[in-house]
Write an enzyme that holds these catalytic residues in place. Structure first.
Site, PDB file in Angstrom:
ATOM      1  N   ASP A   1      74.395  18.003 113.869  1.00  0.00           N
ATOM      2  CA  ASP A   1      74.526  19.392 114.323  1.00  0.00           C
ATOM      3  C   ASP A   1      74.226  20.355 113.179  1.00  0.00           C
ATOM      4  O   ASP A   1      74.907  20.337 112.162  1.00  0.00           O
ATOM      5  CB  ASP A   1      75.968  19.599 114.828  1.00  0.00           C
ATOM      6  CG  ASP A   1      76.202  20.968 115.443  1.00  0.00           C
ATOM      7  OD1 ASP A   1      75.247  21.741 115.603  1.00  0.00           O
ATOM      8  OD2 ASP A   1      77.382  21.245 115.766  1.00  0.00           O
TER       9      ASP A   1
ATOM     10  N   MET B   1      85.824  23.958 116.480  1.00  0.00           N
ATOM     11  CA  MET B   1      85.899  24.399 115.067  1.00  0.00           C
ATOM     12  C   MET B   1      87.115  25.301 114.971  1.00  0.00           C
ATOM     13  O   MET B   1      87.015  26.517 114.814  1.00  0.00           O
ATOM     14  CB  MET B   1      84.598  25.123 114.695  1.00  0.00           C
ATOM     15  CG  MET B   1      83.438  24.153 114.524  1.00  0.00           C
ATOM     16  SD  MET B   1      81.837  24.991 114.506  1.00  0.00           S
ATOM     17  CE  MET B   1      81.548  25.085 116.264  1.00  0.00           C
TER      18      MET B   1
ATOM     19  N   SER C   1      72.889  23.749 122.083  1.00  0.00           N
ATOM     20  CA  SER C   1      74.110  24.528 121.856  1.00  0.00           C
ATOM     21  C   SER C   1      73.971  25.900 122.497  1.00  0.00           C
ATOM     22  O   SER C   1      73.123  26.700 122.097  1.00  0.00           O
ATOM     23  CB  SER C   1      74.367  24.692 120.358  1.00  0.00           C
ATOM     24  OG  SER C   1      75.331  25.714 120.179  1.00  0.00           O
TER      25      SER C   1
ATOM     26  N   MET D   1      84.938  28.442 118.233  1.00  0.00           N
ATOM     27  CA  MET D   1      85.287  28.903 116.872  1.00  0.00           C
ATOM     28  C   MET D   1      86.464  29.867 116.953  1.00  0.00           C
ATOM     29  O   MET D   1      86.469  30.746 117.817  1.00  0.00           O
ATOM     30  CB  MET D   1      84.099  29.632 116.255  1.00  0.00           C
ATOM     31  CG  MET D   1      82.835  28.809 116.199  1.00  0.00           C
ATOM     32  SD  MET D   1      81.507  29.754 115.436  1.00  0.00           S
ATOM     33  CE  MET D   1      80.151  28.599 115.642  1.00  0.00           C
TER      34      MET D   1
ATOM     35  N   MET E   1      77.918  17.274 110.447  1.00  0.00           N
ATOM     36  CA  MET E   1      77.418  18.649 110.287  1.00  0.00           C
ATOM     37  C   MET E   1      76.324  18.674 109.215  1.00  0.00           C
ATOM     38  O   MET E   1      76.539  18.232 108.084  1.00  0.00           O
ATOM     39  CB  MET E   1      78.552  19.598 109.865  1.00  0.00           C
ATOM     40  CG  MET E   1      79.611  19.875 110.924  1.00  0.00           C
ATOM     41  SD  MET E   1      78.984  20.407 112.531  1.00  0.00           S
ATOM     42  CE  MET E   1      78.093  21.911 112.106  1.00  0.00           C
TER      43      MET E   1
ATOM     44  N   HIS F   1      82.751  21.128 120.876  1.00  0.00           N
ATOM     45  CA  HIS F   1      82.919  21.063 119.418  1.00  0.00           C
ATOM     46  C   HIS F   1      83.974  22.081 118.995  1.00  0.00           C
ATOM     47  O   HIS F   1      83.699  23.278 118.954  1.00  0.00           O
ATOM     48  CB  HIS F   1      81.544  21.356 118.785  1.00  0.00           C
ATOM     49  CG  HIS F   1      81.526  21.316 117.290  1.00  0.00           C
ATOM     50  ND1 HIS F   1      80.443  21.751 116.547  1.00  0.00           N
ATOM     51  CD2 HIS F   1      82.447  20.894 116.373  1.00  0.00           C
ATOM     52  CE1 HIS F   1      80.693  21.601 115.266  1.00  0.00           C
ATOM     53  NE2 HIS F   1      81.902  21.088 115.125  1.00  0.00           N
TER      54      HIS F   1
ATOM     55  N   HIS G   1      76.083  21.440 124.545  1.00  0.00           N
ATOM     56  CA  HIS G   1      76.995  21.531 123.400  1.00  0.00           C
ATOM     57  C   HIS G   1      77.699  22.893 123.428  1.00  0.00           C
ATOM     58  O   HIS G   1      77.049  23.938 123.514  1.00  0.00           O
ATOM     59  CB  HIS G   1      76.184  21.371 122.112  1.00  0.00           C
ATOM     60  CG  HIS G   1      76.996  21.269 120.870  1.00  0.00           C
ATOM     61  ND1 HIS G   1      77.619  20.098 120.474  1.00  0.00           N
ATOM     62  CD2 HIS G   1      77.277  22.191 119.915  1.00  0.00           C
ATOM     63  CE1 HIS G   1      78.242  20.312 119.316  1.00  0.00           C
ATOM     64  NE2 HIS G   1      78.064  21.571 118.958  1.00  0.00           N
TER      65      HIS G   1
ATOM     66  N   ASP H   1      80.264  25.320 121.439  1.00  0.00           N
ATOM     67  CA  ASP H   1      80.849  25.575 120.115  1.00  0.00           C
ATOM     68  C   ASP H   1      82.043  26.515 120.205  1.00  0.00           C
ATOM     69  O   ASP H   1      81.889  27.698 120.493  1.00  0.00           O
ATOM     70  CB  ASP H   1      79.793  26.211 119.204  1.00  0.00           C
ATOM     71  CG  ASP H   1      78.782  25.195 118.695  1.00  0.00           C
ATOM     72  OD1 ASP H   1      79.207  24.145 118.182  1.00  0.00           O
ATOM     73  OD2 ASP H   1      77.570  25.469 118.801  1.00  0.00           O
TER      74      ASP H   1
HETATM   75  C1  DX5 Z   1      77.394  25.628 113.939  1.00  0.00           C
HETATM   76  C2  DX5 Z   1      77.498  25.022 115.311  1.00  0.00           C
HETATM   77  C3  DX5 Z   1      76.203  24.525 115.801  1.00  0.00           C
HETATM   78  C4  DX5 Z   1      75.164  25.590 116.029  1.00  0.00           C
HETATM   79  C5  DX5 Z   1      73.804  24.963 115.882  1.00  0.00           C
HETATM   80  O1  DX5 Z   1      78.650  25.893 113.465  1.00  0.00           O
HETATM   81  O2  DX5 Z   1      78.396  23.932 115.309  1.00  0.00           O
HETATM   82  O3  DX5 Z   1      76.358  23.737 116.979  1.00  0.00           O
HETATM   83  O4  DX5 Z   1      75.276  26.195 117.291  1.00  0.00           O
HETATM   84  O5  DX5 Z   1      72.853  25.957 115.842  1.00  0.00           O
HETATM   85  P1  DX5 Z   1      71.391  25.725 115.231  1.00  0.00           P
HETATM   86  O6  DX5 Z   1      70.768  24.597 116.009  1.00  0.00           O
HETATM   87  O7  DX5 Z   1      70.722  27.028 115.466  1.00  0.00           O
HETATM   88  O8  DX5 Z   1      71.552  25.380 113.786  1.00  0.00           O
HETATM   89 ZN    ZN Z   2      78.395  22.569 117.106  1.00  0.00          ZN
END
Ligand code: DX5
Ligand code: ZN
Length: 222
Positions: free
Chosen positions: A177, A67, A9, A36, A139, A65, A32, A34
């Site tokens: 994840d 979110m 990620s 948000m 998750m 991903h 990956h 992310d």
């Molecule tokens: C959290 C994200 C993850 C995050 C994982 O909301 O969806 O993908 O980046 O990070 P680590 O591996 O540090 O838990």
């Molecule tokens: Zn993620």
């Protein structure tokens, strides 16, 4: 069984040297990404422009991903930005039918369709919808932040998914994840995961290149 898929990620990467960070994970399978929105989760990350930049900087498939609220408004934008897979949250859509409809429109854009499920959401209502999805992202932390502690109790969802996918003879990929590291990846693999997101464990490591390989070997039981 095919080789475990490692998807670092970039949330945990140093964005001032994004190109070098992406080169450092040359051993990875996917990247990956992310997204948000500060509403679905209490944090903001980046959007389609950075996603398109990542796509220019690497030839690896992007595992995007989302979110975010109202994911249906954004899937076309992320498809254009270069997503290989678009993952939306089941908590962000009205009901199961809306999730199936969204998966079909993602596939219609030529992109793999996936859903993700937060720790507090039950997987059982989704087991008879797996045929519409190329991937499920379980998750193992509350979404929103990197660097959190792995929740081992989420592996029960992985076991249920594994059994159901195998019984239905589907190819749906199970990805996990949150908090994946050399300490937790073996348990996740044993429960039935095919793909593993790792942020801090990869980018905060001294040597991200070999850490990716180490994670893959641990998941494969080598
Ligand atoms: C959290 C994200 C993850 C995050 C994982 O909301 O969806 O993908 O980046 O990070 P680590 O591996 O540090 O838990
Ligand atoms: Zn993620």
């Amino acid at each position: 069984m095919s080789a475990p898929i490692i998807s670092p990620s970039i949330l945990a990467a140093d964005f001032s040297r994004l190109g070098e960070e992406l080169t450092a994970i040359d051993t990875a399978d996917w990247v990956h990404v992310d997204i948000m929105d500060g509403h679905f989760v209490p944090n903001l990350s980046f959007g389609p422009d950075i996603t398109a930049t990542v796509h220019r900087l690497t030839d690896k498939p992007l595992d995007v991903h989302l979110m975010i609220e109202e994911p249906e408004k954004w899937v076309e934008t992320y498809a254009k930005a270069g997503a290989h897979t678009i993952i939306f949250h089941v908590e962000a859509v009205a009901d199961e039918q809306a999730a199936v409809d969204l998966a079909q429109s993602i596939r219609g854009l030529g992109v793999r369709a996936a859903f993700s499920i937060k720790p507090g959401t039950a997987i059982e209502p989704w087991l008879d919808k797996l045929q519409y999805f190329d991937e499920v992202l379980v998750m193992s932390v509350e979404p929103g932040f990197g660097g959190q502690k792995f929740m081992p109790e989420m592996l029960e969802k992985v076991r249920l998914l594994r059994r159901s996918i195998d019984e239905q003879k589907l190819n749906t990929v199970i990805e996990i994840d949150g908090g994946i590291s050399p300490e937790t990846i073996e348990a996740a693999a044993a429960a039935g995961c095919d793909a593993f997101v790792a942020g801090s464990a990869v980018f905060k490591a001294e040597d991200p290149t070999s850490t990716v390989e180490r994670l893959r070997n641990l998941a494969a039981g080598v």
